[in-house]
Design a protein around this motif. Structure first.
Motif, PDB file in Angstrom:
ATOM      1  N   CYS A  69       4.103  -6.544  11.380  1.00 42.68           N
ATOM      2  CA  CYS A  69       4.768  -7.413  12.353  1.00 42.68           C
ATOM      3  C   CYS A  69       6.170  -6.883  12.633  1.00 42.68           C
ATOM      4  N   ALA A 193      -1.562  -8.821  15.033  1.00 43.30           N
ATOM      5  CA  ALA A 193      -0.905  -8.466  16.294  1.00 43.30           C
ATOM      6  C   ALA A 193      -1.626  -9.094  17.486  1.00 43.30           C
ATOM      7  N   LEU A 194      -2.956  -9.069  17.472  1.00 40.92           N
ATOM      8  CA  LEU A 194      -3.726  -9.670  18.562  1.00 40.92           C
ATOM      9  C   LEU A 194      -3.518 -11.184  18.603  1.00 40.92           C
ATOM     10  N   GLU A 197      -0.054 -12.211  19.927  1.00 40.44           N
ATOM     11  CA  GLU A 197       0.028 -12.089  21.392  1.00 40.44           C
ATOM     12  C   GLU A 197      -0.688 -13.255  22.071  1.00 40.44           C
ATOM     13  N   LYS A 200       1.560 -16.237  21.777  1.00 42.11           N
ATOM     14  CA  LYS A 200       2.739 -16.127  22.636  1.00 42.11           C
ATOM     15  C   LYS A 200       2.395 -16.371  24.103  1.00 42.11           C
ATOM     16  N   LYS A 201       1.181 -15.917  24.504  1.00 41.94           N
ATOM     17  CA  LYS A 201       0.758 -16.053  25.904  1.00 41.94           C
ATOM     18  C   LYS A 201      -0.607 -16.743  25.959  1.00 41.94           C
ATOM     19  N   ILE A 204      -3.651 -15.806  28.315  1.00 38.42           N
ATOM     20  CA  ILE A 204      -4.541 -14.654  28.128  1.00 38.42           C
ATOM     21  C   ILE A 204      -5.973 -15.148  27.949  1.00 38.42           C
ATOM     22  N   GLN A 207      -8.198 -10.457  25.097  1.00 40.04           N
ATOM     23  CA  GLN A 207      -7.333  -9.376  24.647  1.00 40.04           C
ATOM     24  C   GLN A 207      -8.208  -8.245  24.119  1.00 40.04           C
ATOM     25  N   GLY A 239       0.177  -4.464  28.410  1.00 41.22           N
ATOM     26  CA  GLY A 239       0.003  -5.859  28.815  1.00 41.22           C
ATOM     27  C   GLY A 239      -1.198  -6.008  29.735  1.00 41.22           C
ATOM     28  N   SER A 290      -5.535  -8.658  28.653  1.00 43.58           N
ATOM     29  CA  SER A 290      -4.331  -7.988  28.139  1.00 43.58           C
ATOM     30  C   SER A 290      -4.709  -6.955  27.090  1.00 43.58           C
ATOM     31  N   SER A 291      -3.938  -5.871  27.055  1.00 41.95           N
ATOM     32  CA  SER A 291      -4.153  -4.807  26.075  1.00 41.95           C
ATOM     33  C   SER A 291      -2.820  -4.425  25.455  1.00 41.95           C
ATOM     34  N   PRO A 292      -2.496  -4.926  24.255  1.00 37.45           N
ATOM     35  CA  PRO A 292      -1.210  -4.603  23.624  1.00 37.45           C
ATOM     36  C   PRO A 292      -1.133  -3.120  23.265  1.00 37.45           C
TER      37      PRO A 292
END
Length: 520
Positions: A69, A193-194, A197, A200-201, A204, A207, A239, A290-292
């Protein structure tokens, strides 16, 4: 000597023809295709590089767990207690040389929230069943994992059937569901991580991520690496993207519980490709994919990956464009079909023309053929060939740079694992695979279009109106191996006899005319 004179005359004629306005356009177009790929890979490398620099800054600031993180405070117990539940659904088929390491990377995730793993197999006879049973027993006190036997599919592909059965069995408190292919090698912090995200959003819808193929040395493995590299540009956006890879998809679990937009029914009722179906639904309802930048996964290919297995894989990829869920989706697939075929051969033809120009220049001093000397004296052919060589070098350097950047990022994201290296790549084979893959893509696409059937891991699917309408099980006579991982599909058996390239080619031609008679 007469044979050489005929060859000289043919070279001269071709060289003149390849200096016509149309031929010049084709060659210039080939240069632009090379440069477009180079620019796309450069932008993708820039996105991945930003993630790498962010991790290094975090490490320099004292965060030794930057691979998990960005903010070390997120690892506090109080923060971990607030993490949402995640159900990881993995449809399995067969067992190969890299599967155990991939599965270990998945179940040893360092995600701190409620986490369950559902390994879904078709039956207990699948070699994966016994292998995963052993793995789960080894980690039974440390992970929440179980095997689900899904049974045979009857209305959709076996993979989709396994996924939907896994969704039915997932924990009722799970907020997110993560679909993983069994050839995905996760990083310790990937699930975290996924999930971060998604939290946070909330807007989405799906992902996703993308694999970094690690060729094993065969031409077939390099062709698969080359096939995926142009697609990687669409996933290295940091993103929003329009692309979706079925090997890694995180979604809201309630979307499946409520059958939002028909995600369950559209997959179940004739669905062939999970990612293409879900991407079409997302586009239809203007939902975000979305794709981090950290969602890139090392994907070692089978050490014995043959050219025939690559060809079967390519046909499965082109066959995807024959499935659709709506008229708009059909038109988009036709546009992808046409543009990809045009650009693939638009990429290949200039190299044939440049080869002729180079042969003319090399042959001219050694012959008395006037027409050949006149063709060599023209600067048109030499100039076009030089431009193509330069553009190709720029393209290969950009591809090398993106691969290097992604390898470095993967090594940072998995510091405990064996480091991935760029040193084993053969760039001569990379260039050859560029030509081979782009030449074969339109052939595979047209074959898929006219056959409307495909053999996928020993199961032949038949499409009608974009949906699966018939399923044939080919266990006795079907393929014993999957394409990329070289997995055994039906337990221990002796390997297939080695065949020459010519005999394999003859078999492929026969399959073209009688696709129902043969299996791949």
């Amino acid at each position: 000597m007469a044979g050489l004179e005929v060859l000289d005359w043919a070279l001269a004629s071709l060289s003149r023809a390849f200096c016509s306005p149309l031929a010049v356009f084709v060659q210039i177009q080939g240069c632009f295709i090379c440069l477009t790929l180079a620019i796309g890979w450069a932008f993708a490398a820039s996105v991945r590089n930003k993630a790498t620099r962010r991790m290094k800054r975090s490490i320099d600031n004292g965060n030794s767990f930057a691979f998990l993180c960005d903010d070390i405070n997120d690892l506090e117990h109080s923060a971990q207690l607030k993490l949402p539940g995640v159900s990881v659904v993995m449809p399995l088929k067969g067992f190969g040389e890299h599967n155990m390491q991939n599965w270990r990377s998945q179940i040893t995730s360092l995600y701190g929230g409620p986490l369950e793993f559902l390994f879904v197999v078709e039956s207990t006879e699948d070699p994966a069943y016994h292998a995963i049973s052993k793995l789960i027993s080894d980690f039974q006190d440390n992970v929440n994992a179980k095997i689900v036997v899904a049974g045979l599919s009857s209305t959709c592909s076996q993979k989709i059937h396994n996924q939907l059965v896994g969704v039915e069995r997932m924990n009722k408190d799970s907020k997110y569901v993560l679909f993983l292919d069994d050839d995905v090698r996760l990083h310790p912090g990937t699930i975290g991580a996924l999930t971060a995200e998604m939290e946070k959003k909330p807007e989405i819808f799906i992902q996703t991520g993308y694999p970094l193929d690690l060729p094993s040395g065969s031409l077939g493995s390099y062709c698969i690496y080359e096939y995926h590299m142009p697609c990687s540009m669409g996933f290295a956006t940091g993103g929003k993207t329009f692309f979706l890879w079925g090997g890694c998809m995180m979604m809201h679990a309630d979307d499946f519980r409520k059958d939002l937009y028909g995600v369950v029914s559209r997959l179940r009722d004739g669905g062939y490709s999970d990612d293409m179906t879900l991407a079409a639904i997302a586009g239809e309802h203007k939902r975000l994919i979305s794709s981090p930048p950290v969602a890139v996964f090392p994907h070692p290919l089978a050490s014995d990956l043959s050219f025939s297995r690559y060809w079967n894989y390519l046909m499965k990829q082109t066959f995807v464009l024959e499935s659709y869920v709506s008229k708009v989706n059909w038109w988009m697939n036709r546009a992808l079909f046409s543009s990809h075929c045009y650009l693939s051969w638009g990429f290949c033809w200039p190299y044939f023309m440049a080869t002729v120009h180079i042969l003319v220049a090399l042959r001219a001093p050694c012959t008395s053929e006037i027409s050949l000397k006149e063709a060599a004296a023209s600067s048109c052919g030499s100039l076009l060939a030089c431009c193509l060589v330069i553009c190709t070098l720029v393209e290969l350097i950009s591809m090398w740079n993106l691969t290097k950047v992604e390898i470095h990022l993967c090594n940072l994201l998995s510091p405990e694992g064996p480091p991935v290296s760029l040193g084993s790549f053969n760039w001569g084979l990379v260039f050859l695979s560029l030509l081979v893959d782009n030449f074969l893509y339109p052939i595979s696409a047209f074959r898929s279009h006219f056959s409307q059937s495909i053999n996928w891991s020993g199961i032949r699917y038949y499409l009608k109106d974009g949906k699966i309408r018939k399923i044939e099980r080919l266990k006795e006579n079907g393929s014993k191996y999957t394409d990329l991982g070289g997995k055994h599909l039906y337990g221990k058996r002796t390997g297939p006899p080695t065949k020459s390239f010519l005999s394999s080619l003859c078999r492929r031609l026969a399959q073209w005319h009688q696709p129902k008679k043969f299996d791949i």
